[in-house]
Design an enzyme around this catalytic site. Sequence first.
Site, PDB file in Angstrom:
ATOM      1  N   ASP A   1       0.754  -1.126  -0.010  1.00  0.00           N
ATOM      2  CA  ASP A   1       0.016   0.040  -0.036  1.00  0.00           C
ATOM      3  C   ASP A   1       0.807   1.427  -0.022  1.00  0.00           C
ATOM      4  OD1 ASP A   1      -3.177   0.613   0.650  1.00  0.00           O
ATOM      5  OD2 ASP A   1      -1.731   2.138   1.416  1.00  0.00           O
ATOM      6  N   LEU A   2       0.677   2.139  -0.787  1.00  0.00           N
ATOM      7  CA  LEU A   2       1.506   3.370  -1.028  1.00  0.00           C
ATOM      8  C   LEU A   2       1.398   4.446   0.201  1.00  0.00           C
ATOM      9  CD1 LEU A   2       1.028   4.101  -5.027  1.00  0.00           C
ATOM     10  CD2 LEU A   2       2.937   2.675  -3.670  1.00  0.00           C
TER      11      LEU A   2
ATOM     12  N   ASP B   1      -4.580   2.418  -4.529  1.00  0.00           N
ATOM     13  CA  ASP B   1      -3.332   2.515  -4.581  1.00  0.00           C
ATOM     14  C   ASP B   1      -2.627   1.174  -3.679  1.00  0.00           C
ATOM     15  OD1 ASP B   1      -3.810   3.322  -1.815  1.00  0.00           O
ATOM     16  OD2 ASP B   1      -2.438   4.818  -1.459  1.00  0.00           O
TER      17      ASP B   1
END
Length: 303
Positions: free
Chosen positions: A178-179, A221
């Site tokens: 996960d960004l 994301d």
Amino acid sequence: ERLNLEREKMKSDRFLQSMSRIVDRYMVVNLDTGRYRYHELRSSEPLYPTSGQYSEMVEIISKRYVALTETENAKLSRLLTPDYLRSVLRKPDDNLKIEYCSRTENAYMVLTVLPVEWHADGTVAVVMQVVQDIGQKVELENMANTDSLTGLFNERYFSRVLNICEAKKLPFVLYYLDLDRFKPVNDTYGHAMGDRLLKEISARLLRCIRSRDYAFRIGGDEFALIVSADMDAEQRSRMAERIQTMLSAPIVIEEKVLSVGVSCGCACYPEDGDASQVRITADSRMYAEKQHHHADDRTEEQS
């Protein structure tokens, strides 16, 4: 006699017209003499010599196409040999289906080999090889399994791959990603810039894995990687560090330097349970690392 011949020709023409609705081309091969006759039903010009030595035809096909099969080292040059065809075509109802694709073009076909004539001892003497173009089917399947923005596989295909790996008892390591700090990019520069950033992140993810591994965009994301290997704890840790280093490096888009981090959690099958449990564990570990990163970011802001 002439009328009978004309009637037979008309029947043959109707038969070929009917075949052309579902068949693109076919070839009749005499396995004893090694000779073939090739018929093109879709194109005005034949793709191959219409007759000749079967071994030469196999060589031509093997250079242009590659077999799409899970069998290790399966090659068209072996699958189409008379000896192999005789080994798999033992009864009148037997057939051999081979999916294959072009080495240079976006072309996918399925070849069905059917026995036509037999020897007295029960071995096949003549076969018919029927080719159907399945390019549209493959394209539709790719569209259904692919994320339209990034070109990575989507969550639908992610679940399918997990189930296949578990069914075949294939060990794998799952990385959930996960960004970090992605939302500020969207808020500051707009969603178009955010989309371009996601595309670059996806390209970097593909550089982290091998051709037999899988990269997915789960949504937003959030991403996932399935690494087809039985890795120990040290190897898994090194892989996670490589992924984080690759994705955290600054990205320049339209002269703007963008920097995001990545939270990563991993789990492995079968060590951490079945496929569903591995997915839950990897997600939980990723979330724990994300919470840690958020705490670090708040500390930096206070400093």
